[in-house]
Design a protein around this motif. Structure first.
Motif, short mmCIF file in Angstrom:
data_model
loop_
_atom_site.label_atom_id
_atom_site.label_comp_id
_atom_site.label_asym_id
_atom_site.label_seq_id
_atom_site.Cartn_x
_atom_site.Cartn_y
_atom_site.Cartn_z
N THR A 115 21.66 47.08 23.96
CA THR A 115 22.55 46.05 24.26
C THR A 115 23.87 46.77 24.88
O THR A 115 24.10 47.80 24.74
N PHE A 116 24.46 46.10 25.70
CA PHE A 116 25.75 46.48 26.27
C PHE A 116 26.85 46.54 25.44
O PHE A 116 27.25 45.78 24.54
N ARG A 117 27.43 47.85 25.15
CA ARG A 117 28.20 48.31 24.22
C ARG A 117 29.73 47.85 24.69
O ARG A 117 30.06 47.70 25.79
N SER A 118 30.38 46.85 23.71
CA SER A 118 31.83 46.48 23.90
C SER A 118 32.71 47.22 23.27
O SER A 118 32.42 47.78 22.04
N MET A 119 33.86 47.35 23.62
CA MET A 119 35.04 47.76 23.14
C MET A 119 36.22 46.68 23.12
O MET A 119 36.46 46.29 24.03
N SER A 120 36.80 46.63 22.04
CA SER A 120 38.07 45.68 21.95
C SER A 120 39.31 46.37 22.22
O SER A 120 39.60 47.42 21.77
N TRP A 121 40.19 46.05 23.21
CA TRP A 121 41.50 46.76 23.50
C TRP A 121 42.48 45.66 23.79
O TRP A 121 42.02 44.83 24.28
N SER A 122 43.69 45.99 23.40
CA SER A 122 44.87 45.08 23.99
C SER A 122 45.05 45.18 25.55
O SER A 122 44.65 46.15 26.00
N VAL A 123 45.47 44.31 26.16
CA VAL A 123 45.75 44.21 27.66
C VAL A 123 46.81 45.34 27.92
O VAL A 123 47.88 45.31 27.34
N ALA A 124 46.40 46.16 28.70
CA ALA A 124 47.29 47.15 29.23
C ALA A 124 48.59 46.58 29.96
O ALA A 124 48.16 45.94 30.93
N LYS A 125 49.64 46.96 30.09
CA LYS A 125 50.67 46.76 30.76
C LYS A 125 50.69 47.19 32.08
O LYS A 125 50.97 46.63 33.23
N SER A 126 49.91 48.51 32.28
CA SER A 126 49.58 49.13 33.81
C SER A 126 48.44 47.97 34.43
O SER A 126 48.29 48.55 35.64
N TRP A 127 47.59 47.41 33.65
CA TRP A 127 46.63 46.75 34.35
C TRP A 127 46.92 45.88 35.53
O TRP A 127 47.74 44.84 35.32
N SER A 128 46.40 46.00 36.74
CA SER A 128 46.88 45.03 37.73
C SER A 128 45.38 44.39 38.38
O SER A 128 44.72 44.96 38.84
N ALA A 129 45.60 43.03 38.48
CA ALA A 129 44.49 42.22 39.17
C ALA A 129 44.51 42.66 40.41
O ALA A 129 43.29 42.66 41.25
N SER A 130 45.55 42.48 41.14
CA SER A 130 45.74 42.91 42.69
C SER A 130 45.06 44.19 42.98
O SER A 130 44.37 44.47 43.95
N LYS A 131 45.52 45.30 42.02
CA LYS A 131 44.86 46.84 42.28
C LYS A 131 43.48 46.91 42.08
O LYS A 131 42.70 47.50 42.76
N GLN A 132 42.75 45.98 41.23
CA GLN A 132 41.18 45.82 40.83
C GLN A 132 40.68 45.18 41.93
O GLN A 132 39.53 45.69 42.51
N ILE A 133 41.17 44.21 42.55
CA ILE A 133 40.49 43.69 43.77
C ILE A 133 40.76 44.59 44.96
O ILE A 133 39.73 44.85 45.54
N GLN A 134 41.77 45.33 45.14
CA GLN A 134 41.97 46.42 46.33
C GLN A 134 40.93 47.36 46.11
O GLN A 134 40.37 48.07 46.99
#
Length: 404
Positions: free
Chosen positions: A212-231
């Motif tokens: 099965t796909f292993r999952s990890m729970s984590w808090s939303v990182a302040k540095s995470w960027s939707a726009s950078k992910q798309i780029q």
């Protein structure tokens, strides 16, 4: 055309045909025919998402059209993604010799699409959290509408409505990077699979435990960027060259383009962390028929997104834009309210309240199914990754010397 019209027959045809024995020449011809049919289906499905042309005659069959960028429209977009993904997997994986994936250009393209799928899982989680915030806005709008609907309309009801609407508008106007209102609304974590190191480069390094796909729970990182992910997803999107379009490189490119387009469209519509500088253009294949409908949709999203940036609104989702406009009108009324209100003013605000109630009704009906579809997309991507990783495992075992 409903998005599922041709999917079953297409998948059955590939499954039956590849269970039969053909010589290499027949296989090649069938592959070309299946690839052509896949491109045709992609073109038709995305074309059906375009708004009706005003020049369409009454003799033409009417499409079951949803307003552009509405909740129902995005649900259709996700249906299109799921159908295309199923056909892509059938075209590329069913009955294939694993050795094909170890040769150029697939040895480069397969890790690319695996990495792109991981980034899509990130986006799915971000959008899911964004929809939770939208549902909270819906509740605030409902509180305000119920207060305005009470008769007779007095100072207490208006103050209550004004407080809910100000909370709603303040949250909507927050910059995407600052809008960690998600955490204030409800404490949540993201759960999704990740690969350590370069995604897809090592078939033995899997995101799975006991199959099965292993999952990890984590808090939303302040540095995470939707726009950078798309780029990052779009940066490696390169059309096949030379003889590659006649092989598996083209369907991988098509599906990669669909990945980028759908995730980009979701981020543009639904509140996500850090959308500043969201990519407004990425290359689309103008010389391929399926690319034309994608280009038309891309142009419409870009046009609306530029308006969004100028106005500072919260996203392209049609219901949100209407909610924000009506909420501002009702706040203006509340700020100038004096008891007793004139009959003309009461009638005017009643129309605004009725519009807000209708917006909330559409959101009530559509948001939960939309969230369920996004979860379905998430799990479909996970399952497909596992299947691809299984193929890469087979390649690894074939290349490993047998010890004596």
């Amino acid at each position: 055309m409903p998005v599922t019209d041709n999917q079953g027959s297409f998948l059955n045809r590939i499954s039956i045909r590849r269970n039969q024995v053909f010589n290499m020449e027949n296989n090649h011809e069938q592959d070309l025919e299946d690839l052509e049919l896949f491109q045709k289906h992609v073109a038709e499905r995305f074309s059906d998402l375009l708004p009706n042309d005003s020049s369409t005659t009454t003799d033409s069959p009417a499409k079951d059209q949803s307003p552009l960028f509405s909740i129902s429209w995005y649900r259709k977009l996700l249906d299109v993604f799921l159908c295309c993904e199923a056909e892509f997997k059938a075209l590329v994986l069913i009955g294939r010799d694993p050795v094909q994936f170890s040769k150029p250009p697939l040895d480069r393209l397969v890790p690319d699409i695996l990495d792109r799928s991981i980034k899509s899982l990130d986006i799915c989680n971000a959008v899911t959290h964004g929809l939770e915030l939208v549902r909270h806005w819906q509740k605030l709008a409902q509180i305000a509408a119920m207060a305005f609907e009470q008769k007779p309309m007095g100072d207490g009801q208006v103050r209550r409505a004004k407080k809910a609407l100000n909370t709603l508008l303040t949250s909507m106007m927050l910059d995407d990077k600052e809008n960690n209102y998600h955490a204030k609304v409800a404490e949540r974590t993201w759960s999704f699979g990740r690969r350590s190191g370069a995604a897809g480069n090592n078939a033995n390094n899997k995101d799975r435990t006991n199959g099965t796909f292993r999952s990890m729970s984590w808090s939303v990182a302040k540095s995470w960027s939707a726009s950078k992910q798309i780029q990052a997803m779009a940066s490696t999107l390169v059309a096949p060259r030379g003889g590659e379009p006649t092989g598996l490189a083209l369907p991988i490119y098509i599906m990669s383009t669909i990945f980028v387009f759908v995730m980009w469209g979701l981020v543009a519509a639904i509140p996500c962390q850090e959308r500043t500088g969201l990519l407004t253009h990425f290359p689309m294949p103008r010389n391929l028929n399926w690319g034309q409908s994608l280009i038309s949709l891309q142009d419409k999203i870009v046009e609306e997104w530029k308006k969004k940036e100028k106005k500072g609104t919260t996203g392209l989702l049609d219901e949100l834009q209407k909610m924000e406009k009506v909420a501002q009108n009702l706040v203006d009324f509340a700020e100038n309210f004096q008891f007793p209100a004139g009959e003309e003013k009461v009638e005017e605000v009643a129309g605004q309240v009725a519009e807000m109630v209708e917006i909330c009704r559409k959101m009530e009906e559509g948001l939960v199914p939309l969230q369920q579809q996004i979860r379905e997309v998430f799990h479909r991507i996970v399952r497909s990754r596992v299947e691809v990783l299984d193929v890469l495992d087979q390649i690894g075992k074939m290349s490993t010397p047998v010890p004596y």
